[in-house]
Design a protein around this motif. Structure first.
Motif, PDB file in Angstrom:
ATOM      1  N   HIS A 134     -63.778 -26.475 -40.695  1.00  0.00           N
ATOM      2  CA  HIS A 134     -64.474 -26.979 -39.514  1.00  0.00           C
ATOM      3  C   HIS A 134     -65.246 -28.243 -39.890  1.00  0.00           C
ATOM      4  O   HIS A 134     -65.835 -28.315 -40.967  1.00  0.00           O
ATOM      5  N   PRO A 135     -65.245 -29.230 -39.013  1.00  0.00           N
ATOM      6  CA  PRO A 135     -65.888 -30.522 -39.329  1.00  0.00           C
ATOM      7  C   PRO A 135     -67.342 -30.373 -39.770  1.00  0.00           C
ATOM      8  O   PRO A 135     -67.802 -31.108 -40.632  1.00  0.00           O
ATOM      9  N   GLU A 136     -68.058 -29.403 -39.216  1.00  0.00           N
ATOM     10  CA  GLU A 136     -69.477 -29.289 -39.598  1.00  0.00           C
ATOM     11  C   GLU A 136     -69.638 -28.800 -41.032  1.00  0.00           C
ATOM     12  O   GLU A 136     -70.736 -28.889 -41.605  1.00  0.00           O
ATOM     13  N   LEU A 137     -68.588 -28.292 -41.631  1.00  0.00           N
ATOM     14  CA  LEU A 137     -68.670 -27.878 -43.041  1.00  0.00           C
ATOM     15  C   LEU A 137     -68.390 -29.053 -43.989  1.00  0.00           C
ATOM     16  O   LEU A 137     -68.539 -28.925 -45.205  1.00  0.00           O
ATOM     17  N   ASP A 138     -67.988 -30.179 -43.442  1.00  0.00           N
ATOM     18  CA  ASP A 138     -67.500 -31.282 -44.283  1.00  0.00           C
ATOM     19  C   ASP A 138     -68.657 -32.080 -44.887  1.00  0.00           C
ATOM     20  O   ASP A 138     -68.881 -33.240 -44.570  1.00  0.00           O
ATOM     21  N   ILE A 139     -69.386 -31.402 -45.775  1.00  0.00           N
ATOM     22  CA  ILE A 139     -70.554 -32.047 -46.389  1.00  0.00           C
ATOM     23  C   ILE A 139     -70.267 -32.492 -47.820  1.00  0.00           C
ATOM     24  O   ILE A 139     -71.164 -32.702 -48.622  1.00  0.00           O
ATOM     25  N   TRP A 140     -68.994 -32.611 -48.148  1.00  0.00           N
ATOM     26  CA  TRP A 140     -68.622 -33.102 -49.478  1.00  0.00           C
ATOM     27  C   TRP A 140     -69.218 -34.479 -49.731  1.00  0.00           C
ATOM     28  O   TRP A 140     -69.246 -35.329 -48.850  1.00  0.00           O
ATOM     29  N   SER A 141     -69.637 -34.738 -50.962  1.00  0.00           N
ATOM     30  CA  SER A 141     -69.857 -36.108 -51.408  1.00  0.00           C
ATOM     31  C   SER A 141     -68.507 -36.685 -51.827  1.00  0.00           C
ATOM     32  O   SER A 141     -67.630 -35.940 -52.281  1.00  0.00           O
ATOM     33  N   PRO A 142     -68.350 -37.997 -51.696  1.00  0.00           N
ATOM     34  CA  PRO A 142     -67.075 -38.599 -52.109  1.00  0.00           C
ATOM     35  C   PRO A 142     -66.749 -38.246 -53.562  1.00  0.00           C
ATOM     36  O   PRO A 142     -67.588 -38.383 -54.446  1.00  0.00           O
ATOM     37  N   GLY A 143     -65.530 -37.757 -53.771  1.00  0.00           N
ATOM     38  CA  GLY A 143     -65.064 -37.446 -55.122  1.00  0.00           C
ATOM     39  C   GLY A 143     -65.675 -36.203 -55.737  1.00  0.00           C
ATOM     40  O   GLY A 143     -65.439 -35.921 -56.913  1.00  0.00           O
ATOM     41  N   GLU A 144     -66.431 -35.428 -54.953  1.00  0.00           N
ATOM     42  CA  GLU A 144     -67.082 -34.239 -55.530  1.00  0.00           C
ATOM     43  C   GLU A 144     -66.047 -33.216 -56.005  1.00  0.00           C
ATOM     44  O   GLU A 144     -66.302 -32.467 -56.943  1.00  0.00           O
ATOM     45  N   HIS A 145     -64.927 -33.151 -55.334  1.00  0.00           N
ATOM     46  CA  HIS A 145     -63.766 -32.449 -55.907  1.00  0.00           C
ATOM     47  C   HIS A 145     -62.644 -33.481 -55.912  1.00  0.00           C
ATOM     48  O   HIS A 145     -62.448 -34.187 -54.931  1.00  0.00           O
TER      49      HIS A 145
END
Lengths: 424, 424, 424, 424
Positions: A283-294
């Protein structure tokens, strides 16, 4: 092509190799539901690359798109840079799969394997919730890297880690215990301040367990799991690596249960052609990744983008799902009849869709049947913690004729084996 | 091909995407050391897919072999069944790489990514020794799944795990502390019964640290590490995922140090073509795997077998290594001169072979230089915990003309940036 | 009293018993620095209950207060309810110890043992900082329960846990490595974003390591540790369980170094009489415990409150510290001379205050000397990971005559042992 | 004695203090089942030091033996050296307790607290079996150091650890889930190769859960647990720290269930007098400890040896157990009647022996009742994860008159509270 000296594998390849021991041929070509070895022997494939070849081998449309792409010097490897091939995949996946199913998911490219999408899902769930534990289920299988192995039930595979595996709690899968108390039990653990079990970041499960014995959870159980997750603020991760991409009759395995997972893991048949490829949906609201975090070197496998985009065309035709479901019924009917006609199997039909089999209580019988089937030109595998299931995994694009050929070989193999005295 | 709407990535792809932010073009084609975007803009590639494209893009020989293989319906996906394409790879890898270097290794196919070969190496080392801990080194990078992340030094990446990472002890890499005491220190920990550090199963390291700042260990340090491992019965794992396949001037990066690791991890450029592929090499007496104890859906990526076999032909010609080494000298000389001529960089040349760069003590400078270079048509990346290095990763097959073009752009970019007042 | 049959211990007590193997007498009575066994044999005690009997045995003032308290049916066991005896201890500890030293600490009663105060300190540091890791030091010893064992260096003791011990990082103690780089090294780990080491909740250390070999950290090193802790927001825990209560010449061992720990752990000699008792001290702003968040059945041992209060009277007399320090000098001079006169020891004087010894490089020699001393009527112990130190731990209240008697026995024992050929 | 300023506790003692908040008096004297505060107010003690004062306060025989011992300068503190006092305890414990019950146990002195005996038991079980995991049960409580906390169920207490707690699996205690499936469930986990649960080193449990809500396991359940342990080679640890020493009517709480644990943990009332003391009992064949492998400064608390030996005299008289059991019946009858007569409690009688209470479903009611009782001169405590139980813990040596006085206060307190409108 000249004949290959088989000793090359024994001499130079690690002892870890395994399928080549059950299917001791050297394969060269494949097309649809057929494979050929160097000697020209033909095999019917009821195995489908353990679910990675749901559309059969070398589908002609995908193949022609891929050859054209390569011939034009299309970008092969792009990490997570933007490429036209990637844009086309994203766009078509959204149009053909997500939108019609009213699913609002962001797409993550986590590296090209099933275990990689699972590891990314676990990381994200932990990051979003700030919690560490994950509930997994008895006999679940989610991959072989340490994060995925931690939520995998199989004792032998866990032992292979060589270190203790933590941050996971195993709860009983549907029908693991005889009575229907598994959900009461799960809720008691979450409710009690004294259960030793923290509220977890997520639950992770397969709707049909592939490696764990072709156990299909009931839709009712799945719905209740979703409700429990909602009640406690737990993220629901469906690992659709094996059961997804049509294997159970719909694109996502969870569709008929009427649930909407927070995170979905896909790989195996996603590229359509057997190329390494995986995505993680959430879900878009879960998309709290930092760039390149995985990240990962092969998260931009453009050959796979090309074939995966081509494969999605199958799903533009509404008849496609129906055809899978019709053939699923044939498989089910065949297995039910075989089981009824063969009480010596002491068996039970399990699974759903194109992900089925017979679990036999006779020790070692399933392995004998699959070995006999191979002798007769059919490739199929066992499943379950004690290899107690022989499973049918034909390509979902197989025609009725192909199915019947396979059924015949299975029937003959079962009969032939049961004539011999069963020794173990 | 029509123009792609860039918003498709922003709208549908996860925020985890990263390189596309630094290189904001939509790429379509690539050949050798050149890439083109949809607008027809040409780029020189001094990035090489983070080391996955050492032979450049779409090498014509590999491409023709691959198209031929696909056209003939060669097996694409085979798990670990035997295939002709796999046999050819094993055979040629042995003949061209292992035998001439007098290396006696079994080959394991652990799944097609770098992190997968590392996870398999750690599992094996723990199984063989019956111990759990692994010594890794400051600024080492080994992958993003939980097992590999546990031996990775970068704090931000470790934090992404969402759980504590255990069973690893970090020791100082060569030159991490100013004095030359890092090895004394390591030995003191192993010797003392009071150090809190158990004798580990293995040490894992890169001979040149790629992500950690292009730090090249001295051959002397590497030899002493090997001696310490031998003395204590610790397995030495060289992670040659990024530094291997010619990147430092020889096929394996450890060759000139005169050491023989117990286990070697390879991936990235191994397929030659940018296709997902990895192998784990180890001494035959370590091959105590049970069948299937480590597995993975895509460990039989036959397209990669085909291109990897073709790529090995480069190494049949003894002149190939020399040509890499000659060009390495050009790169080194260029960097030394640039650094001398530009004291404002407050820099130091680092790395070896085709894995080099300049580490600058000026905060943020390396990132500005790579951004400026991209504007001028050169793709290159930063490295190090604080992005303090701008690194040069051209394909090892690049010609002198290509190198010079790249050098010019770098020189101009540096000059242009240093004209602006540096603010951070 | 009749003679005890020694076999009762062998038959019924666990094999875990240890000191009774080195000192194979059955003790009955003790007074000051003397002990007697059932046979009436007298021993001089240079062991002091491993630091739990700093005031000697059965101090007459404490004894009379205790007998009076019991005779009056004073509360014995009170958990953490308020009692008059506890109030008196708190009040006097504040007046006699904390206030004159300008130390502003809250007092916690964590359970009556050293490991309990350490466990409470670690919990609190983790709670206050929200971090999990703790830095401990080579050869540090902090206790035998799992939390304390995790920050203990001794390999054999750690192994006894039976599980991997986590959330701790071992750094080199002062002089662990030959050069003076241990603090540079520590700072490099904290600074680097690539060291694999998170900023920890706390550092825990002894100013003089008791079990780890009577290693005394320099005051300069301790000050720098305090500065590093301040710079990084790390809590400094001094484990003064063994080195505290006058053992090194001042009430707290850290006083002469001029540092002020955030948390102090005390036990052993705190009750004065050898009764189980421990406290944890910490700055008031760290006191964020919830009621009962750490607890224990015996945290209200009122007999210990009574004797501990009586023991504090020693410290009201400013001459007391001086007398310890004067006698410390006698001990030091004796050891220096013994060491100089006996080159065969291949020894070095170590420790400070009443916590000293000689570390001998001759394998097994220290154990022989202590065994010989026991034969001659002196009880003393070895220390260090390989029992390489023979240590002198007389009561700090001993008189000069007692010291000299002990010195004589040590001298004779050393001579006697060195006359024999050393075999190992 | 002068009046104590209560602010001394608020100002100088840590916020972690807890019982003193519920019982805000300053206690000075105690005798039998009575306590007095500084103001001379008398209290009846139905709390017994949370089970550490089963024989009441300051038992005259123990007191006289103790005073005599101290007066004669008997050894106070001896680590694990042999002393006459220790020999007498071992000998009498064997003669009075073990032999008559046909129990063949070695005795270990692990340090003087409950958590220490539990930590030693877990270590030993892991050492003997070579396994790491331990099964504990919902709402079990075993102590506050990290090892013991890992097998404790209470979420708040676990959170206090500040680190994740591992190597334990929580299974449902008897009656945790409504149906009687908890044992089936447990066995399914052990049987399945796919449950994610390894065969553990041990199971640890209380026969009546003290902190967890006065839950008494049925004898049938306990027997089946023992059988399961035997079947799987799992060691059975009974934590009898709170339920032992007569609290449930027999010396060991497990006697009437007819089971023989492999390891037994004892502390609390073992010394008889409220002094810190603990032992760990185990079958001789498990006694594979190395000398000193688990140790502790206060494992030789000779004052406790003296009083514990005296306390054992109670058990020489066979009438003693009967008297406890007769009084237990009085308590039970009182609670049953109170519960029947007071439907507003919405309660249920729980526990057995002198370890009983009423669990009330009315939020906050139990706490109000105990607070009211304190006002009326009775000390009693709540229990359970939500303090939902008010529990009766009188000394087992109380006379009928004392019991009746307590009952009256309880009855009046309940009535008084229920007259008020219940607000929460």
């Amino acid at each position: 092509m000249s004949q290959t000296d088989k000793s090359i594998f024994e001499e130079f390849e690690s002892e870890v190799r395994s399928y080549c021991r059950n299917f001791p041929s050297i394969f060269t070509k494949a097309k649809g539901y057929k494979m050929w070895d160097e000697a020209g022997q033909e095999y019917i494939d009821f195995f489908s690359g353990a679910g990675a070849l749901n559309y059969g081998h070398n589908d002609p449309v995908m193949k022609s798109k891929l050859v054209e792409y390569i011939s034009n010097d299309g970008i092969t490897h792009s990490l997570d840079m933007a490429t036209s091939a990637k844009a086309e995949f994203i766009s078509k996946f959204n149009d053909v799969i997500l939108k019609p199913r009213k699913l609002d998911y962001k797409i993550m490219f986590p590296g090209p394997t099933g275990t990689n999408t699972v590891e990314s899902a676990l990381k994200l769930a932990r990051k979003v919730t700030g919690r560490t534990d994950v509930i997994s289920f008895t006999n679940g299988f989610h991959g072989m890297t340490i994060g995925s192995l931690s939520v995998t039930g199989n004792a032998a595979k866990r032992k292979g880690a060589g270190i203790p595996l933590h941050h996971s709690v195993t709860m009983p899968y549907d029908n693991f215990v005889d009575n229907n108390s598994s959900l009461d039990y799960l809720e008691s653990f979450l409710e009690g301040g004294g259960s030793g079990v923290d509220i977890p970041a997520a639950m992770i499960l397969e709707t049909v367990q592939g490696e764990g014995g072709i156990n299909a959870a009931s839709f009712d159980w799945l719905k209740k799991i979703e409700q429990i997750c909602k009640r406690w603020g737990i993220l629901l991760i469906i690992d659709d690596v094996q059961a997804g991409v049509g294997r159970t009759g719909t694109f996502f395995s969870f569709e008929p249960a009427g649930i909407t997972p927070d995170i979905v893991c896909m790989s195996k048949s996603l590229s359509g052609f057997g190329l390494p490829f995986a995505i993680t949906l959430f879900h878009p609201e879960l998309d709290i990744w930092s760039p390149g975090e995985h990240n990962g070197t092969f998260r931009g496998n453009n050959h796979a983008f090309v074939t995966a985009t081509a494969a999605l065309s199958y799903w533009e035709d509404k008849e496609f799902e129906k055809s899978i479901q019709n053939k699923s019924k044939m498989i089910h009917d065949f297995l039910v009849k075989l089981n009824q006609d063969t009480p010596e199997l002491n068996g039970e039909v399990c699974g759903r869709g194109f992900m089925t089999g017979i679990v036999s209580e006779v020790d070692g019988l399933a392995s004998k049947i699959t070995a006999e089937a191979f002798e007769r030109g059919l490739i199929m595998e066992t499943s379950g913690p004690n290899d107690e299931v022989f499973k049918l995994f034909p390509p979902i694009t197989i025609d009725e004729d192909g199915l019947k050929k396979g059924f015949n070989i299975i029937e003959e193999s079962v009969k032939s084996i049961l004539k011999e005295p069963v020794t173990n």
